[in-house]
Design a protein around this motif. Structure first.
Motif, PDB file in Angstrom:
ATOM      1  N   HIS B  27      55.752  27.112  37.710  1.00 27.83           N
ATOM      2  CA  HIS B  27      55.308  27.398  36.347  1.00 27.83           C
ATOM      3  C   HIS B  27      55.414  28.891  36.053  1.00 27.83           C
ATOM      4  CE1 HIS B  27      53.821  23.538  35.312  1.00 27.83           C
ATOM      5  NE2 HIS B  27      52.866  23.503  36.214  1.00 27.83           N
ATOM      6  N   LEU B  32      45.961  35.310  30.208  1.00 31.02           N
ATOM      7  CA  LEU B  32      44.836  35.094  29.288  1.00 31.02           C
ATOM      8  C   LEU B  32      44.015  36.368  29.142  1.00 31.02           C
ATOM      9  CD1 LEU B  32      43.435  31.537  30.227  1.00 31.02           C
ATOM     10  CD2 LEU B  32      45.157  32.145  28.517  1.00 31.02           C
ATOM     11  N   PHE B  54      46.718  28.171  37.471  1.00 34.30           N
ATOM     12  CA  PHE B  54      47.477  27.122  36.781  1.00 34.30           C
ATOM     13  C   PHE B  54      48.851  26.880  37.427  1.00 34.30           C
ATOM     14  CE2 PHE B  54      45.321  28.292  32.450  1.00 34.30           C
ATOM     15  CZ  PHE B  54      44.159  27.653  32.852  1.00 34.30           C
ATOM     16  N   LYS B  56      51.757  25.670  40.106  1.00 37.81           N
ATOM     17  CA  LYS B  56      51.979  24.484  40.933  1.00 37.81           C
ATOM     18  C   LYS B  56      51.144  24.609  42.203  1.00 37.81           C
ATOM     19  CE  LYS B  56      55.246  22.277  38.580  1.00 37.81           C
ATOM     20  NZ  LYS B  56      55.025  20.904  38.062  1.00 37.81           N
ATOM     21  N   GLY B  58      48.180  24.839  42.380  1.00 37.42           N
ATOM     22  CA  GLY B  58      46.933  25.528  42.061  1.00 37.42           C
ATOM     23  C   GLY B  58      46.804  26.912  42.632  1.00 37.42           C
ATOM     24  N   ARG B 273      31.542  32.801  38.855  1.00 39.95           N
ATOM     25  CA  ARG B 273      30.769  32.062  37.859  1.00 39.95           C
ATOM     26  C   ARG B 273      31.000  32.616  36.450  1.00 39.95           C
ATOM     27  NH1 ARG B 273      25.018  29.195  38.503  1.00 39.95           N
ATOM     28  NH2 ARG B 273      24.792  28.728  36.316  1.00 39.95           N
ATOM     29  N   TRP B 276      34.321  31.300  35.208  1.00 37.73           N
ATOM     30  CA  TRP B 276      34.212  29.884  34.819  1.00 37.73           C
ATOM     31  C   TRP B 276      33.505  29.752  33.476  1.00 37.73           C
ATOM     32  CZ3 TRP B 276      33.622  25.357  38.657  1.00 37.73           C
ATOM     33  CH2 TRP B 276      34.415  25.560  39.793  1.00 37.73           C
ATOM     34  N   MET B 279      35.600  32.186  30.581  1.00 36.84           N
ATOM     35  CA  MET B 279      36.997  31.871  30.300  1.00 36.84           C
ATOM     36  C   MET B 279      37.272  30.378  30.340  1.00 36.84           C
ATOM     37  SD  MET B 279      38.941  35.000  32.300  1.00 36.84           S
ATOM     38  CE  MET B 279      40.509  34.657  31.471  1.00 36.84           C
ATOM     39  N   LYS B 280      36.302  29.598  30.846  1.00 38.36           N
ATOM     40  CA  LYS B 280      36.450  28.127  30.939  1.00 38.36           C
ATOM     41  C   LYS B 280      37.627  27.741  31.806  1.00 38.36           C
ATOM     42  CE  LYS B 280      33.221  28.032  27.785  1.00 38.36           C
ATOM     43  NZ  LYS B 280      31.831  27.980  28.269  1.00 38.36           N
ATOM     44  N   ILE B 281      37.836  28.511  32.855  1.00 35.55           N
ATOM     45  CA  ILE B 281      38.875  28.145  33.806  1.00 35.55           C
ATOM     46  C   ILE B 281      38.275  28.094  35.203  1.00 35.55           C
ATOM     47  CG2 ILE B 281      40.767  29.064  32.409  1.00 35.55           C
ATOM     48  CD1 ILE B 281      40.834  31.511  34.178  1.00 35.55           C
ATOM     49  N   VAL B 282      38.896  27.286  36.048  1.00 38.36           N
ATOM     50  CA  VAL B 282      38.446  27.100  37.421  1.00 38.36           C
ATOM     51  C   VAL B 282      39.231  28.058  38.317  1.00 38.36           C
ATOM     52  CG1 VAL B 282      38.396  25.473  39.353  1.00 38.36           C
ATOM     53  CG2 VAL B 282      37.801  24.698  37.034  1.00 38.36           C
ATOM     54  N   GLY B 313      43.006  28.260  42.081  1.00 38.60           N
ATOM     55  CA  GLY B 313      41.897  27.496  41.521  1.00 38.60           C
ATOM     56  C   GLY B 313      41.526  26.282  42.356  1.00 38.60           C
ATOM     57  N   ASN B 314      41.798  26.332  43.645  1.00 38.12           N
ATOM     58  CA  ASN B 314      41.497  25.169  44.487  1.00 38.12           C
ATOM     59  C   ASN B 314      40.132  25.310  45.131  1.00 38.12           C
ATOM     60  OD1 ASN B 314      43.959  23.917  43.908  1.00 38.12           O
ATOM     61  ND2 ASN B 314      45.012  25.153  45.438  1.00 38.12           N
ATOM     62  N   ASP B 316      36.352  23.146  46.219  1.00 34.66           N
ATOM     63  CA  ASP B 316      35.686  21.869  46.451  1.00 34.66           C
ATOM     64  C   ASP B 316      34.533  21.774  45.454  1.00 34.66           C
ATOM     65  OD1 ASP B 316      34.251  19.716  47.261  1.00 34.66           O
ATOM     66  OD2 ASP B 316      34.120  20.314  49.371  1.00 34.66           O
ATOM     67  N   LEU B 317      34.672  20.901  44.474  1.00 32.11           N
ATOM     68  CA  LEU B 317      33.659  20.819  43.410  1.00 32.11           C
ATOM     69  C   LEU B 317      32.329  20.265  43.924  1.00 32.11           C
ATOM     70  CD1 LEU B 317      35.823  19.592  40.390  1.00 32.11           C
ATOM     71  CD2 LEU B 317      34.940  21.885  40.802  1.00 32.11           C
TER      72      LEU B 317
END
Lengths: 326, 326
Positions: B27, B32, B54, B56, B58, B273, B276, B279-282, B313-314, B316-317
């Motif tokens: 990609h 941003l 974002f 490939k 992540g 934090r 997140w 910017m609403k990104i992981v 952005g990888n 473990d949630l």
């Protein structure tokens, strides 16, 4: 609060005017795609996510509130604006009022999430707390308006709000003109009304399907019954969608929307998590429900290019839904 | 595994060639900005986030691994590739090998996160588990290579990997040419080496500053001492940055990088934090450390337009860092 009339005057011109009015005051949010999610739904001809989680205040609500504030004439605007909201509309109205330099009074339930209270405060709005019932919210808001002479900007029973919300799909269709289907959540119906009017005006053959939590399925029930039904609701994690569909929005929805489907709580959490993990973006539970409907096979997606409105990204990172399930 | 030589032949042409080679296979990630984060650091002339979360798989690692796999001649490629990795490089190599249609052998510590194991498996790679020590990883990988005749693609001690990683800042500077400073994390130093070479070649007056966790500050210590120091490390949440800086990458870093600063664990979690929420990104902890350095005032940002590489952005949630702190 005056009871809203059943007739509402809104057409695509209003949405175009709203877009001109708010354009410089909001983000033009990106449309993202994910090859992983496309591969996970090979029946589709592609999923296109309109990222309103990246919008100002973290939700599409910035559009409607900004339009409703900036459409006011100078004398009316100076008296301020008021609303009741436990969520993103309150923040959006506070921000729009700050941009215009006018007072905003936001009635919030006393049990509102701290992060939402802080967000409203950060825009300098005047917060009035009330008991966490629909009745207390409306009564308190009416009192505030009586005292201040502020203008009520309802979060969905307001044509300027609806027109503003409709601008998201305008941008989506400008970026991806050949969509066959748009999927969006329905709570009060402001976004859905604006979306349906705009989408069908720009592309008459497009389908618009709404998604609602099973546990708050009044819009789906109303749609099937052909009349507005107010239901008792079970808890849903999709906090933005707990509202009953509006008296003003429901006739628009009946007229323009092709279907309303429902999804389980498990599907909402699963879809939200999939979007976070795969797209690396933060979306709130309410924003995940269109994708939940795809994951749960509630919508015929075969061969369709599908636009999905990711409505917002305001979540409490200390209380993610998969935490409480462990 | 052969001991890497101290000299490494890499210049900006190699990075340009790498970009041509991988362009269609990765990609071009967006850059941003956030008005909230700019307001939070009013001394800067703007923060520009290159969103490799974002990318490939992540993470930026897709760049280096893809370059290293596609640069191989046909006969060598057919024998396959191998690496040891507990993280994103293993996934990236598995994906690149799948794209080229050749075997990949990934040596992973037996205690690797399940999500990482699944990711490597999803690309059809052959996983070999080993004890979770650096020594076991290297020994096992050497055995695999002896048996298969696969080519080792080290995660940073490899000029083609470094050249690939350098392509992220090329795109960043194409999109935002007038940056004064680029901030990037340093672990093994592959990204930092490629970034520094590319950035200084494209824009000689630009500064490049690296950030490292205090708890794994071997690169910072080495940089100050003027010689590579291998340290015993405390635990850091920034799992991508636990590695020692490489023997091959360190000379490049000494030559091109302006400074290396360190940040606390608390700052890493707080920055992650903030990104997140705002910017609403992981982003993963390792990706948050440049912003942590800004939040902790470790870098002189006054008047500077600053590029920040959000490396991945990888996460473990189920195990977010603020969960365990409650």
């Amino acid at each position: 609060m005056p009871s809203p009339s059943r007739s509402i005057a809104i057409d695509f011109d209003k949405i175009r005017e709203a877009h001109e009015r708010i354009r410089a005051r909001i983000h033009r949010t990106p449309v993202l795609t994910s090859s992983r999610l496309n591969e996970a739904s090979p029946a589709t001809a592609g999923l296109f996510f309109k990222c309103e989680n990246f919008q100002k205040i973290g939700a599409f609500k910035a559009r409607g509130a900004t339009n409703a504030v900036f459409v006011l004439d100078e004398a009316t605007a100076r008296r301020g604006v008021a609303t009741h909201s436990s969520g993103n509309h309150g923040t959006a109205l506070a921000r729009a009022a700050k941009l215009r330099g006018i007072p905003a009074h936001i009635v919030m339930p006393s049990n509102s999430a701290k992060v939402k209270i802080r967000a409203v405060e950060s825009y300098g709005a005047h917060i009035v707390f009330c008991e966490p019932t629909e009745n207390a919210r409306e009564t308190t808001c009416a009192e505030v308006i009586k005292k201040t002479d502020a203008t009520l900007i309802h979060s969905f029973e307001n044509e300027n709000v609806i027109a503003g919300q409709g601008t998201a799909v305008v941008e989506l269709l400008e970026d991806v003109p050949d969509l066959d289907l748009v999927i969006c959540p329905v709570g009060g119906g402001g976004l859905l009304s604006g979306t349906a009017i705009a989408a069908k005006s720009m592309r008459p053959k497009i389908k618009v399907i709404a998604v609602e939590p099973e546990n708050a399925d009044d819009a789906a029930q109303s749609f099937r019954a052909g009349r507005r039904i107010v239901t008792k609701k079970k808890f849903t994690i999709a906090d933005g969608l707990r509202t009953n569909v509006g008296e003003r929005t429901f006739p628009i929805i009946q007229h323009y929307v092709d279907d309303i489907v429902t999804v389980s709580e498990e599907a909402i959490v699963s879809a939200m998590r999939t979007i976070w993990e795969t797209m690396k973006i933060v979306v709130e539970p309410s924003a995940a429900i269109p994708y939940a409907a795809i994951q749960e096979s509630k919508i015929d997606i075969r061969g369709k290019r599908i636009g999905i409105i990711l409505t917002g990204g305001n979540v409490d990172l200390d209380a993610l839904p998969w935490m409480s399930r462990r």
